[in-house]
Design a protein around this motif. Structure first.
Motif, short mmCIF file in Angstrom:
data_model
loop_
_atom_site.label_atom_id
_atom_site.label_comp_id
_atom_site.label_asym_id
_atom_site.label_seq_id
_atom_site.Cartn_x
_atom_site.Cartn_y
_atom_site.Cartn_z
N VAL A 194 0.86 -1.18 0.00
CA VAL A 194 0.00 0.00 0.00
C VAL A 194 0.90 1.23 0.00
O VAL A 194 1.76 1.38 0.87
N ASP A 195 0.71 2.10 -1.00
CA ASP A 195 1.45 3.36 -1.07
C ASP A 195 0.58 4.47 -0.50
O ASP A 195 -0.58 4.61 -0.89
N LEU A 196 1.15 5.25 0.38
CA LEU A 196 0.45 6.39 0.99
C LEU A 196 1.13 7.68 0.54
O LEU A 196 2.31 7.90 0.83
N LEU A 197 0.39 8.53 -0.19
CA LEU A 197 0.92 9.78 -0.68
C LEU A 197 0.11 10.94 -0.12
O LEU A 197 -1.10 10.82 0.06
N PHE A 198 0.77 12.06 0.13
CA PHE A 198 0.14 13.16 0.86
C PHE A 198 0.12 14.45 0.04
O PHE A 198 0.23 15.54 0.58
N THR A 257 -2.55 -3.58 -10.32
CA THR A 257 -2.13 -2.27 -9.84
C THR A 257 -3.03 -1.21 -10.46
O THR A 257 -3.98 -1.54 -11.17
N ASP A 258 -2.75 0.05 -10.20
CA ASP A 258 -3.54 1.17 -10.75
C ASP A 258 -5.03 1.01 -10.46
O ASP A 258 -5.86 0.94 -11.37
N ILE A 277 -4.35 6.64 -1.53
CA ILE A 277 -3.91 5.28 -1.21
C ILE A 277 -3.86 4.46 -2.49
O ILE A 277 -4.84 4.40 -3.22
N GLU A 278 -2.71 3.86 -2.75
CA GLU A 278 -2.51 3.08 -3.97
C GLU A 278 -2.12 1.65 -3.61
O GLU A 278 -0.99 1.41 -3.18
N PRO A 279 -3.01 0.68 -3.78
CA PRO A 279 -2.68 -0.71 -3.47
C PRO A 279 -1.96 -1.39 -4.64
O PRO A 279 -2.09 -1.00 -5.81
N HIS A 280 -1.20 -2.43 -4.30
CA HIS A 280 -0.53 -3.29 -5.28
C HIS A 280 -0.62 -4.72 -4.76
O HIS A 280 -0.36 -4.98 -3.58
N VAL A 281 -0.95 -5.66 -5.63
CA VAL A 281 -1.06 -7.06 -5.24
C VAL A 281 -0.37 -7.91 -6.30
O VAL A 281 -0.53 -7.66 -7.51
#
Length: 361
Positions: A264-268, A304-305, A283-287
């Motif tokens: 999980v990418d968290l960007l602010f 992704t995306d 919030i950007e998930p990747h599996v």
């Protein structure tokens, strides 16, 4: 040690103090989101708790601590139907007597051979010059980065690391920028799964732009006639971002291994471009998953995306990949953007080749 801590404190505080005179950049370092290694693309870029080779310098620098022999890697990727090229090269070297692992990585994303037609237009007659081709030059728009990384095994289960990075943007002869910051990471192996966390730009990336006004020639008069001015350099800063991940390996018999990973990418930056937002945080998930046979051949898939398209609704981009080990060489291939909203921009192909040195030789 006190001198080291003082120097680290200054490195961290200077960008923060400089932001008062800078503008916040959204997608400021997004060219690095391509990452390192074709294995990552095939697994939907879920690597924070999984990467344990030379590519870990980007995904989670703490993973470098697991490298036991020197490695070299080169990767080439093309996006947007080949318009944008992306190249990555890196090397990693374990130090003697358990003193840690060091790594050097280089990234370049660019659009090359762009035509500069500023001098090919006759502005007095408002038409191309008769021999326009003689006045056309070519330039590149490129984003580059260098990572200097170090990682160490703190305990049997915990590893930590840090990367000092330098960023360089160059828009032909017109403008360029330099930036710097620090990434840190940690990786913990538990009885149930591996977990990892990395913070990119923990010191806040500070970029200093410079515009070469002379490269615009006599177009300054054209800007003046429109009541505008030539572009000028403006400093900008990129906020820290966080990657959190978990991975688990499932041995199947003596020959097969299944690896599962999620990040999980968290960007602010207040992007509001993905399906889940909490205030200014996106919030950007990747599996991703991988099935390998005797550590010789592997097949991968991921998603992704995760986005919500105003027309098509909720969509994701699947990814595929495979890997092949031949003696000291590891060849990986990744393929993406064949479905979802990003498919409209063309396929993404990524190939990487890693060479592992044999310490016994």
């Amino acid at each position: 040690m006190n001198r080291f801590l003082s120097a680290l404190l200054l490195v961290g505080l200077f960008p923060l103090l400089s932001t008062a005179q800078s503008a916040q950049a959204t997608y400021g370092n997004d060219f690095l989101s391509t990452g390192s290694g074709a294995r990552a693309l095939g697994m939907g870029s879920a690597q924070v708790a999984l990467a344990n080779d030379v590519t870990a310098a980007f995904w989670n620098v703490a993973g470098l601590a697991e490298v036991e022999k020197p490695q070299l890697m080169y990767m080439h990727s093309e996006r947007f139907s080949g318009i944008v090229g992306y190249d990555y090269g890196a090397g990693v070297l374990p130090l003697k007597s358990g003193k840690g692992v060091v790594s050097l990585s280089f990234f370049r994303q660019g659009v090359d051979n762009i035509a500069n037609t500023l001098n090919a237009w006759d502005r007095e007659r408002d038409q191309p010059k008769g021999n326009a081709e003689d006045y056309i030059t070519r330039f590149s728009a490129a984003d580059m980065a260098i990572f200097f990384s170090y990682a160490k095994q703190r305990t049997d289960r915990l590893s930590i690391g840090a990367s000092a990075k330098i960023i360089h943007h160059k828009l032909g002869p017109f403008a360029q920028a330099w930036g710097y910051s620090l990434d840190i990471g940690a990786k913990l192996r538990t009885d149930f799964a591996n977990v990892g966390v990395t913070v990119h730009d923990i010191t806040t990336m500070q970029k200093m732009w410079d515009v070469n006004e002379s490269a615009f020639g006599d177009y300054e008069a054209q800007f003046d006639s429109l009541g505008a001015t030539l572009p000028t350099g403006q400093n900008e800063y990129v906020l820290p971002s966080v990657k959190i991940g978990a991975s688990k390996l499932f041995p199947i018999g003596e020959d097969f291994t299944v690896s599962a990973a999620t990040d999980v990418d968290l960007l602010f930056e207040n992007r509001r471009a993905y399906y889940l937002n909490v205030g200014r945080m996106s919030i950007e998930p990747h599996v991703g998953g991988e099935v390998s046979y005797k550590d010789l051949i592997a097949f991968r898939a991921g998603v992704t995306d995760f986005i919500t398209d105003p027309v098509s609704g909720f969509m994701v981009s699947p990814t595929l990949g495979m890997g092949l080990k031949l003696s000291s060489f590891v060849l990986d291939y990744g393929f993406a953007s064949f479905a979802g909203a990003s498919s409209d921009l063309g396929f993404t192909h990524r190939i990487s080749l890693r060479f592992d040195f044999n310490n016994d030789r």
